[in-house]
Design a protein around this motif. Structure first.
Motif, PDB file in Angstrom:
ATOM      1  N   ALA A  52       0.853  -1.187   0.000  1.00  0.00           N
ATOM      2  CA  ALA A  52       0.000   0.000   0.000  1.00  0.00           C
ATOM      3  C   ALA A  52       0.891   1.239   0.000  1.00  0.00           C
ATOM      4  CB  ALA A  52      -0.897  -0.010   1.230  1.00  0.00           C
ATOM      5  N   PRO A  53       0.564   2.216  -0.825  1.00  0.00           N
ATOM      6  CA  PRO A  53       1.383   3.430  -0.853  1.00  0.00           C
ATOM      7  C   PRO A  53       1.362   4.141   0.494  1.00  0.00           C
ATOM      8  CG  PRO A  53      -0.088   3.339  -2.760  1.00  0.00           C
ATOM      9  CD  PRO A  53      -0.514   2.252  -1.821  1.00  0.00           C
ATOM     10  N   ALA A  54       2.515   4.534   0.965  1.00  0.00           N
ATOM     11  CA  ALA A  54       2.640   5.318   2.199  1.00  0.00           C
ATOM     12  C   ALA A  54       2.987   6.747   1.799  1.00  0.00           C
ATOM     13  CB  ALA A  54       3.729   4.721   3.088  1.00  0.00           C
ATOM     14  N   PRO A  55       2.594   7.715   2.611  1.00  0.00           N
ATOM     15  CA  PRO A  55       2.823   9.110   2.214  1.00  0.00           C
ATOM     16  C   PRO A  55       4.301   9.467   2.123  1.00  0.00           C
ATOM     17  CG  PRO A  55       1.329   8.961   4.120  1.00  0.00           C
ATOM     18  CD  PRO A  55       1.882   7.594   3.888  1.00  0.00           C
ATOM     19  N   LEU A  56       4.619  10.257   1.125  1.00  0.00           N
ATOM     20  CA  LEU A  56       5.921  10.926   1.068  1.00  0.00           C
ATOM     21  C   LEU A  56       5.648  12.410   1.239  1.00  0.00           C
ATOM     22  CD1 LEU A  56       8.979  11.223   0.465  1.00  0.00           C
ATOM     23  CD2 LEU A  56       8.344  11.488  -1.949  1.00  0.00           C
ATOM     24  N   ILE A  57       6.208  12.983   2.289  1.00  0.00           N
ATOM     25  CA  ILE A  57       5.990  14.398   2.558  1.00  0.00           C
ATOM     26  C   ILE A  57       7.317  15.116   2.401  1.00  0.00           C
ATOM     27  CG2 ILE A  57       5.267  16.086   4.297  1.00  0.00           C
ATOM     28  CD1 ILE A  57       3.515  13.814   5.486  1.00  0.00           C
TER      29      ILE A  57
END
Lengths: 247, 247, 247
Positions: A52-57
């Motif tokens: 599942a894609p995890a956030p990149l901030i």
């Protein structure tokens, strides 16, 4: 400001005044701060198939140069500057104003402080901890596996504030490179480096205090480097350093 | 010969019979000589945001392999051959027939002679000077900062004609690697290398004359290498070398 | 599953359930096995101008990460996994389940066994022979030229089954790194490494038997690593290793 050949996936949150170059890809899990500039051929927010894609901030005013790749699952402070072909993998917690040079490879699951400087072709293994204002020079490797290959024994290196690791040195797993210390070029460090020491060799030996090294123009000690090197740091930080050394 | 997906900016001067591969970018400040072949995913003439583009002049018959990046502000002679993912930054003055291998990184503001050979993953710092017919092997770094990080103290390395630096060696700032010398693999060079010497170790020690090293087949000295190695050099140059050694 | 911006040349043989990312190129000489996933910005089947394309055969279930490049003229078994920016040149014969990390460069004309693990930024020269189950860690170089530059004297390194070469070591040309041996980090190996030995230093010295190194938790010897490290290997192979060591 977004080149027509760039791919911006639905869901991506792109700030104001952002530039994205040709043939770059911003995935839907990315938040990219205002004023950021991304060159061509980059990928932001990479996710492995099946995960599942995890956030990149990525904070504001990032400067990401060509052919670089940032995985999802990391948080990066303002003012990031990368060279070309840089890799930053998942699980990286990165402070403000990191500069990381061409070809450097941050393997993820690491903690990087503020105003850290990685030069070109640096390899930061998983489980590394790098303090504020650290400098790491080209072809340095921070290792993490005491008995390669092993499982469940990974122990990262800790590099403390203001430490400097010179070109083509490696630090063995689990060691601490102390505050204000200097690791000489082409060294193999197999024990902790005490704060303020200079070490060098294979294996590296303690050669005394880094503060005993004089600048070539005779103007004073070369270390701690914040005595004389101020380029690229905020005014209030530099003022504090000047006060510390009475200059 | 220009792939339809390639981006050729207005103002670029592209010679006759030039090939440009898919997803490559030639900026408007580029002059690319006749007969050059540029692979896919390359960038020629990169300029940092906010700076005025400076000319990138690449001579005829260049062969630039995929994912390579050349900044504006350099002049490169005929017959350039790069590997993949090569970086050549601004302010590079490069002679004829440079070959530079995959992943090598020329940081710019350097002077490179004719018929120089950089193998893969070589790092040439700013302010380096490399003479004609030099060979530098993988994972070699020419450094430039005697007290990293410092400001205003940069002093590049000078590598003289015909010198050879073997794999994974570094040369400390400001040193000269003399004509016809050989730096052994995995060495840390912290003093000048005299012409014709072989040095090796960490730190590197003088081990005598390179000319005392014999080729494995017993056919004579291995150094100076131009006694026996002629592949890729012009006929008139080879003739001169043969005359020099009476072969 | 093929991104519309990807270029699939006529003649390419693409298996079932293959994914190809944006801005990637699959040349007509490529056979890519079922279930393979190729990221963005890759090139498969590269051929130098003027040469006839040779087949590139990649077995099923390959995982090729972004910005990687595979030349034509190699045959690669099932289960290949690459990191990013990997280069695999022509004439490579590669067994099953190779894992090769980001930035690694296989220069071609080499023989790589089954279940080999190359970590990031490894350089495998032409004429290298790497046995089954070998581990090579970051910034290791296998060299091949005893008198660089020379012609007709290339002699590759042989790394035997289960051997481990740790970070930033180089192996000089023509040497054999024996079965079950361990080369310590930052070493320069200038003689054969006997089976089961641990060597380290510049030049590397024999430090005894690798089997004398204990795991940190006191659970037994760290080497041969197949005593305790089983992640990523097939069940029948692991069963055999367990039987071998009575565990």
């Amino acid at each position: 400001m977004i080149h027509p050949s760039a791919i911006i996936e639905e869901g991506a949150s792109i700030g104001e005044d952002v530039v994205v170059g040709p043939f770059s890809i911003i995935h839907g899990n990315v938040t990219l701060g205002d004023g950021s500039v991304v060159d061509s051929h980059c990928v932001l927010g990479h996710t492995e198939p099946g995960l599942a894609p995890a956030p990149l901030i990525v904070g504001p005013d990032a400067r990401i140069r060509s052919h670089s790749l940032l995985y999802g699952g990391s948080e990066i402070g303002s003012g990031l500057q990368t060279g070309h072909r840089v890799t930053i993998r998942e699980g990286s917690s990165i402070g403000e104003s990191l500069r990381v040079g061409t070809l450097s490879d941050l393997q993820g699951s690491c903690s990087i402080g503020n105003y850290v400087r990685f030069h070109s072709n640096v390899h930061i293994s998983q489980a590394s901890t790098v303090g504020d204002y650290v400098w790491i020079f080209p072809y340095v490797v921070l290792t993490n596996d005491p008995h390669p290959p092993s499982d469940g024994f990974l122990t990262g290196v800790t590099v403390e504030e203001f430490a400097v690791i010179a070109t083509m040195s490696i630090i063995l797993p689990g060691l601490t490179v102390g505050r204000d210390s200097l690791v000489g070029a082409h060294s193999m460090v197999n024990r902790d480096v005490r704060p303020g020491a200079v070490v060098a060799g294979t294996p590296a030996k303690d050669r005394g205090d880094a503060s005993a090294i004089e600048l070539r123009d005779g103007s004073g000690p070369a270390y701690p480097w914040r005595r004389h090197f101020h380029r690229g740091y905020p005014d209030d930080v530099v003022a504090q350093w000047k006060a510390e050394f009475g200059s």
